[in-house]
Design a protein around this motif. Structure first.
Motif, mmCIF file in Angstrom:
data_model
loop_
_atom_site.group_PDB
_atom_site.id
_atom_site.type_symbol
_atom_site.label_atom_id
_atom_site.label_comp_id
_atom_site.label_asym_id
_atom_site.label_seq_id
_atom_site.Cartn_x
_atom_site.Cartn_y
_atom_site.Cartn_z
ATOM 1 N N VAL A 11 19.831 73.514 30.815
ATOM 2 C CA VAL A 11 20.025 74.306 31.208
ATOM 3 C C VAL A 11 21.593 74.808 31.290
ATOM 4 N N ARG A 12 22.750 74.135 30.055
ATOM 5 C CA ARG A 12 24.224 75.211 29.773
ATOM 6 C C ARG A 12 23.753 76.575 28.324
ATOM 7 N N ASP A 13 21.999 76.089 27.821
ATOM 8 C CA ASP A 13 21.720 77.271 26.689
ATOM 9 C C ASP A 13 20.851 78.128 27.489
ATOM 10 N N TRP A 14 20.365 77.608 28.780
ATOM 11 C CA TRP A 14 19.685 79.179 29.663
ATOM 12 C C TRP A 14 20.856 80.118 29.992
ATOM 13 N N ILE A 15 21.968 79.495 30.713
ATOM 14 C CA ILE A 15 23.274 79.993 31.347
ATOM 15 C C ILE A 15 24.023 80.629 30.180
ATOM 16 N N ALA A 16 23.907 79.967 28.691
ATOM 17 C CA ALA A 16 25.069 80.327 28.146
ATOM 18 C C ALA A 16 23.397 81.957 27.518
ATOM 19 N N GLY A 17 22.479 81.753 27.284
ATOM 20 C CA GLY A 17 21.534 82.951 27.012
ATOM 21 C C GLY A 17 21.358 82.436 25.760
ATOM 22 N N THR A 18 21.753 81.665 25.028
ATOM 23 C CA THR A 18 21.456 80.632 23.798
ATOM 24 C C THR A 18 19.914 80.797 23.126
ATOM 25 N N ARG A 19 19.212 80.470 24.718
ATOM 26 C CA ARG A 19 17.714 80.519 24.758
ATOM 27 C C ARG A 19 16.744 80.983 26.221
ATOM 28 N N PRO A 20 15.720 81.495 26.506
ATOM 29 C CA PRO A 20 15.443 81.983 27.503
ATOM 30 C C PRO A 20 14.440 80.903 28.014
ATOM 31 N N ASN A 21 15.048 81.101 29.453
ATOM 32 C CA ASN A 21 14.527 80.379 30.730
ATOM 33 C C ASN A 21 13.466 80.524 30.932
ATOM 34 N N TRP A 22 12.508 80.420 30.081
ATOM 35 C CA TRP A 22 10.927 80.091 30.850
ATOM 36 C C TRP A 22 10.253 78.370 31.845
ATOM 37 N N GLY A 23 10.985 78.220 31.634
ATOM 38 C CA GLY A 23 11.358 77.120 32.253
ATOM 39 C C GLY A 23 10.506 75.667 31.841
ATOM 40 N N LEU A 24 10.079 74.218 32.404
ATOM 41 C CA LEU A 24 9.564 73.591 31.942
ATOM 42 C C LEU A 24 8.560 72.846 32.053
ATOM 43 N N LEU A 25 7.779 72.249 30.966
ATOM 44 C CA LEU A 25 6.052 71.535 31.197
ATOM 45 C C LEU A 25 6.798 70.283 31.677
ATOM 46 N N VAL A 26 5.665 69.926 32.086
ATOM 47 C CA VAL A 26 6.512 68.040 32.699
ATOM 48 C C VAL A 26 4.212 67.058 32.183
ATOM 49 N N LYS A 27 4.225 66.106 31.468
ATOM 50 C CA LYS A 27 3.349 66.244 30.821
ATOM 51 C C LYS A 27 3.526 64.273 30.875
ATOM 52 N N MET A 28 2.412 63.403 30.943
ATOM 53 C CA MET A 28 2.484 62.299 31.119
ATOM 54 C C MET A 28 2.596 61.858 29.120
ATOM 55 N N GLY A 29 3.676 60.828 28.874
ATOM 56 C CA GLY A 29 3.497 60.743 27.604
ATOM 57 C C GLY A 29 2.594 60.445 26.347
ATOM 58 N N ASP A 30 1.370 59.779 27.749
ATOM 59 C CA ASP A 30 -0.490 59.210 26.576
ATOM 60 C C ASP A 30 -0.708 59.961 27.362
ATOM 61 N N GLU A 31 -1.623 60.851 27.437
ATOM 62 C CA GLU A 31 -2.956 61.712 28.077
ATOM 63 C C GLU A 31 -4.402 61.091 27.148
ATOM 64 N N LYS A 32 -4.000 60.289 26.929
ATOM 65 C CA LYS A 32 -5.167 59.179 26.806
ATOM 66 C C LYS A 32 -5.238 58.420 28.077
ATOM 67 N N ARG A 33 -5.177 58.025 28.346
ATOM 68 C CA ARG A 33 -4.655 56.815 29.356
ATOM 69 C C ARG A 33 -5.280 56.903 30.940
ATOM 70 N N LEU A 34 -5.962 56.511 31.600
ATOM 71 C CA LEU A 34 -6.211 57.054 32.953
ATOM 72 C C LEU A 34 -4.697 56.510 34.151
ATOM 73 N N GLY A 35 -4.779 57.539 34.641
ATOM 74 C CA GLY A 35 -4.137 57.667 35.541
ATOM 75 C C GLY A 35 -2.747 58.603 35.352
ATOM 76 N N VAL A 36 -3.098 59.104 36.955
ATOM 77 C CA VAL A 36 -2.474 60.639 37.161
ATOM 78 C C VAL A 36 -1.312 60.641 38.358
ATOM 79 N N VAL A 37 0.026 60.695 38.485
ATOM 80 C CA VAL A 37 1.449 61.646 38.540
ATOM 81 C C VAL A 37 0.613 63.049 39.604
ATOM 82 N N ARG A 38 1.590 62.756 40.946
ATOM 83 C CA ARG A 38 1.386 63.754 41.381
ATOM 84 C C ARG A 38 2.307 63.981 42.024
#
Length: 283
Positions: free
Chosen positions: A126-153
């Motif tokens: 967020v500090r980078d976004w405010i400073a303009g050093t990186r464009p703010n295109w948001g965040l990706l949220v994902k499970m660390g192990d996507e091969k293991r059954l289990g979903v969080v919503r």
């Protein structure tokens, strides 16, 4: 220390591997993990206009309200990643999801939670976004192990209860002494035969900017300054130039649009060179 809560997000959406062309931007939840044969990931982007100009950011936390945690006794690590390109809430899909930086920004471990707020610290990005050093295109949220059954919503901004919307909690200090008046960034790129673009610079919090391109390689390159309103469509600005080895190119945009970058390519096919792109900005 002042604190603001930014909600709802500018946009959020879930993408699912089992329906790779389908859009889930209007769904009331943000899903991550593996449900049956489908891998789910979530995208979220917040506006930053509520943060006062000149504020020195202290901390920033992404907070999502948990609505479902399957296989609850099973610990699950959920990580955040910086998105590297634009996306649209009601068009994005698993097949068309934006690229993201593979290095996680932050991660939390769920250990049986059934509800409540889950927080990730995102102060650095967020500090980078405010400073303009990186464009703010948001965040990706994902499970660390996507091969293991289990979903969080988590509840999305489409949830009917506004108290459950995703939020960005920001604390900051206000004052001239805490506000940087100058910033800069450097990127090293290698030219190819086709046109490429340097990493866009967001000028939304800066008054003036200058970009310097130095040819540190053995071959000539073609360079051209560009500006953009959205970071996706680009317009030429300033002169185009051929840089011989050791030469430099200076780009100062004369028309304001939110993003700038430098377009570059090899001047001689099959003869790449190395360019150092340095930008400096002040309020």
């Amino acid at each position: 220390m002042p604190e603001i809560i930014i909600r709802p997000p500018l946009q959020d959406a879930t993408v699912k591997s089992l329906e790779p062309e389908k859009n889930f931007g209007a769904t009331f939840y943000l899903g991550v993990g593996k449900a049956g044969d489908a891998v789910e990931r979530a995208l979220v982007q917040f506006p930053l206009a509520e943060i006062p100009a000149g504020a020195a950011l202290k901390t920033a936390y992404l907070q999502l309200c948990l609505c479902e945690n399957t296989f609850r006794a099973q610990p699950k690590e959920i990580a955040l990643y910086r998105v590297l390109e634009p996306w649209e809430e009601y068009r994005v899909s698993f097949r068309k999801q934006p690229a993201y930086d593979p290095a996680p920004l932050s991660a939390v471990l769920l250990t049986g939670q059934a509800g409540g707020w889950i927080s990730w610290e995102v102060s650095a990005v967020v500090r980078d976004w405010i400073a303009g050093t990186r464009p703010n295109w948001g965040l990706l949220v994902k499970m660390g192990d996507e091969k293991r059954l289990g979903v969080v919503r988590f509840y999305s901004r489409e949830c009917s209860c506004s108290a459950c919307w995703p939020r960005l909690v920001v604390s900051f200090a206000v004052g001239v002494c805490g506000a940087p008046l100058f910033t800069e960034g450097t990127e090293t790129v290698t030219t190819e035969d086709a046109d490429r673009g340097s990493t866009p610079c967001d000028l939304s919090t800066w008054r003036t900017v200058t970009v310097l391109v130095a040819n540190g390689g053995p071959n000539p390159a073609v360079v051209q300054g560009e500006i953009s309103a959205d970071g996706a469509g680009w317009l030429p600005q300033g002169r185009s130039a051929i840089l011989a080895a050791g030469q430099t190119y200076l780009f100062v945009p004369q028309i304001f649009l939110r993003f700038i970058r430098v377009r570059y390519r090899s001047a001689v096919p099959g003869c790449p060179t190395t360019l150092v792109v340095t930008w400096q900005a002040q309020r």
